[in-house]
Design a protein around this motif. Structure first.
Motif, PDB file in Angstrom:
ATOM      1  N   ASP A  46       0.840  -1.212   0.000  1.00  0.00           N
ATOM      2  CA  ASP A  46       0.000   0.000   0.000  1.00  0.00           C
ATOM      3  C   ASP A  46       0.876   1.264   0.000  1.00  0.00           C
ATOM      4  O   ASP A  46       0.348   2.378  -0.080  1.00  0.00           O
ATOM      5  N   PRO A  60      -4.895   6.768   2.120  1.00  0.00           N
ATOM      6  CA  PRO A  60      -5.910   6.949   1.064  1.00  0.00           C
ATOM      7  C   PRO A  60      -6.066   5.758   0.104  1.00  0.00           C
ATOM      8  O   PRO A  60      -7.012   5.737  -0.689  1.00  0.00           O
ATOM      9  N   VAL A  61      -5.179   4.789   0.163  1.00  0.00           N
ATOM     10  CA  VAL A  61      -5.250   3.664  -0.803  1.00  0.00           C
ATOM     11  C   VAL A  61      -6.539   2.868  -0.584  1.00  0.00           C
ATOM     12  O   VAL A  61      -6.930   2.597   0.553  1.00  0.00           O
ATOM     13  N   THR A  62      -7.201   2.512  -1.680  1.00  0.00           N
ATOM     14  CA  THR A  62      -8.483   1.787  -1.590  1.00  0.00           C
ATOM     15  C   THR A  62      -8.320   0.343  -2.070  1.00  0.00           C
ATOM     16  O   THR A  62      -7.313  -0.005  -2.696  1.00  0.00           O
ATOM     17  N   MET A  63      -9.352  -0.437  -1.825  1.00  0.00           N
ATOM     18  CA  MET A  63      -9.361  -1.824  -2.307  1.00  0.00           C
ATOM     19  C   MET A  63      -9.253  -1.857  -3.828  1.00  0.00           C
ATOM     20  O   MET A  63      -8.483  -2.644  -4.389  1.00  0.00           O
ATOM     21  N   ASP A  64     -10.033  -1.012  -4.511  1.00  0.00           N
ATOM     22  CA  ASP A  64     -10.031  -1.056  -5.980  1.00  0.00           C
ATOM     23  C   ASP A  64      -8.653  -0.719  -6.547  1.00  0.00           C
ATOM     24  O   ASP A  64      -8.194  -1.351  -7.505  1.00  0.00           O
ATOM     25  N   SER A  66      -5.774  -1.212  -5.022  1.00  0.00           N
ATOM     26  CA  SER A  66      -4.875  -2.330  -4.694  1.00  0.00           C
ATOM     27  C   SER A  66      -5.105  -3.510  -5.631  1.00  0.00           C
ATOM     28  O   SER A  66      -4.158  -4.118  -6.122  1.00  0.00           O
ATOM     29  N   PRO A  87      -5.380  -2.641   2.315  1.00  0.00           N
ATOM     30  CA  PRO A  87      -5.276  -1.215   2.631  1.00  0.00           C
ATOM     31  C   PRO A  87      -6.061  -0.835   3.887  1.00  0.00           C
ATOM     32  O   PRO A  87      -6.947  -1.570   4.324  1.00  0.00           O
ATOM     33  N   GLY A  89      -8.695   0.407   6.246  1.00  0.00           N
ATOM     34  CA  GLY A  89     -10.153   0.442   6.095  1.00  0.00           C
ATOM     35  C   GLY A  89     -10.723  -0.837   5.522  1.00  0.00           C
ATOM     36  O   GLY A  89     -11.932  -1.021   5.506  1.00  0.00           O
ATOM     37  N   SER A  90      -9.849  -1.745   5.066  1.00  0.00           N
ATOM     38  CA  SER A  90     -10.370  -2.950   4.419  1.00  0.00           C
ATOM     39  C   SER A  90     -10.517  -4.116   5.403  1.00  0.00           C
ATOM     40  O   SER A  90     -11.063  -5.151   5.051  1.00  0.00           O
ATOM     41  N   ASN A 101     -12.770  -8.849   1.894  1.00  0.00           N
ATOM     42  CA  ASN A 101     -11.736  -8.128   1.145  1.00  0.00           C
ATOM     43  C   ASN A 101     -10.525  -9.013   0.847  1.00  0.00           C
ATOM     44  O   ASN A 101      -9.924  -8.909  -0.224  1.00  0.00           O
ATOM     45  N   GLN A 145       0.189   2.317   8.379  1.00  0.00           N
ATOM     46  CA  GLN A 145      -1.237   2.695   8.390  1.00  0.00           C
ATOM     47  C   GLN A 145      -1.639   3.335   9.709  1.00  0.00           C
ATOM     48  O   GLN A 145      -2.585   4.106   9.775  1.00  0.00           O
TER      49      GLN A 145
END
Ligand code: KIV
Length: 288
Positions: A46, A60-64, A66, A87, A89-90, A101, A145
């Motif tokens: 991440d 700020p990195v999101t699942m999509d 990654s 990431p 939040g996942s 996730n 993180q």
């Protein structure tokens, strides 16, 4: 080309005392270089938040994002063991979220394992993901993180009290079912103890030599990222300098007309007289 590794190979490497070398990579081209070089593993970290997207941190990195990078890395390195980095939040809100996730990483991202940050606090997430049949890499010590909660990117385990917390995290991660553990930003003495007591591979990034292998960001090792180089990173070459030099030459050659040269041009293969009369006719009716 060597056969793609499995988690059993990683365990056996530890037992043989063979060091594993892995890099953090986010794209298909770099992944193909790593595979060609014989890299044991690739982490799609991440840290892409900083290196690829220019954010200040990884949050700020999101699942999509990654998943898309994992897919690219998998296409570039089809025979390399790849780890997807969950990431922020996942996996924090619930075990159900964490499993869903992690499953996305495996099914959509095409990775072999996932990594998540944290020790005692995320042990139930590690257990839930492991119970779903997914290989988990733990990651403790300096966990980017949660750098805000740590008061910055700070080395962990430098005092007895802080080392105790890191050791307890290590034991919790192992007991929860993680198959390997990554120690980041930890003094060698603390890392060596964890390496001695845990039967799973213990890898390091800024954790000294007494580990089962080392990981480094390709961006640090190859001189791609200019903003900051951590103390523990070694620069093996300077791709940034080479790239800037190449770009300067390109600019110069475009402005002086040296590029494109004849070998970069396509040839017209039709009848030139026919083409010339077509153009002349075309131009008579041309209104711009
Ligand atoms: O995302 C990343 O680059 C990482 C490394 C620090 C191991 O997690």
């Amino acid at each position: 080309m060597s056969k793609k590794k499995t988690i059993l190979d990683l365990q056996q490497m530890k037992e043989r005392g063979e060091q594993a070398a892995w890099m953090v990579i986010y794209d298909s081209c770099m992944a193909s270089f790593a595979e060609e070089a014989g890299m044991d593993m690739i982490l799609v970290g991440d840290s892409m938040g900083m290196i690829i997207y220019g954010y200040e941190g990884t949050v700020p990195v999101t699942m999509d994002m990654s998943i898309a990078h994992c897919q690219g890395v998998r296409r570039g390195a089809p025979n390399t063991y790849i780890i997807g980095d969950m990431p922020f939040g996942s996996y924090q809100s619930s075990c159900e979220d964490a499993v869903n996730n992690a499953v996305r990483f495996i099914k959509e991202g095409g990775v072999d394992a996932i990594k998540l940050e944290g020790g005692v606090a995320v042990a139930d997430r590690i257990r839930a993901i492991s119970n779903a049949g997914i290989v988990v890499f733990g990651h403790i010590g300096l966990t980017p993180q949660s750098s805000a909660a740590m008061g910055g990117f700070k080395v962990q385990g430098k005092t007895t009290a802080s080392a105790k917390a890191v050791i307890e995290d290590a034991v919790a991660v192992y007991r929860a079912g993680a198959r390997t553990l990554l120690l980041e930003g930890v003094p060698e003495e603390t890392a060596a103890y964890i390496h001695r007591i845990l039967p799973i591979p213990v890898y390091g990034i800024g954790a000294g030599s007494d580990c089962d292998g080392q990981v480094i960001l390709a961006a640090d090792a190859l001189g791609v990222y200019k903003n900051f180089t951590p103390k523990f990173a070694k620069k093996y070459c300077n791709l940034g300098e080479i790239a800037t030099q190449g770009m300067k030459e390109f600019i110069d050659e475009v402005k002086t007309g040296v590029f494109p040269a004849p070998e970069h041009k396509y040839k017209f293969t039709g009848d030139r007289d026919e083409f010339a009369s077509f153009l002349a006719e075309y131009e008579k009716n041309l209104e711009l």
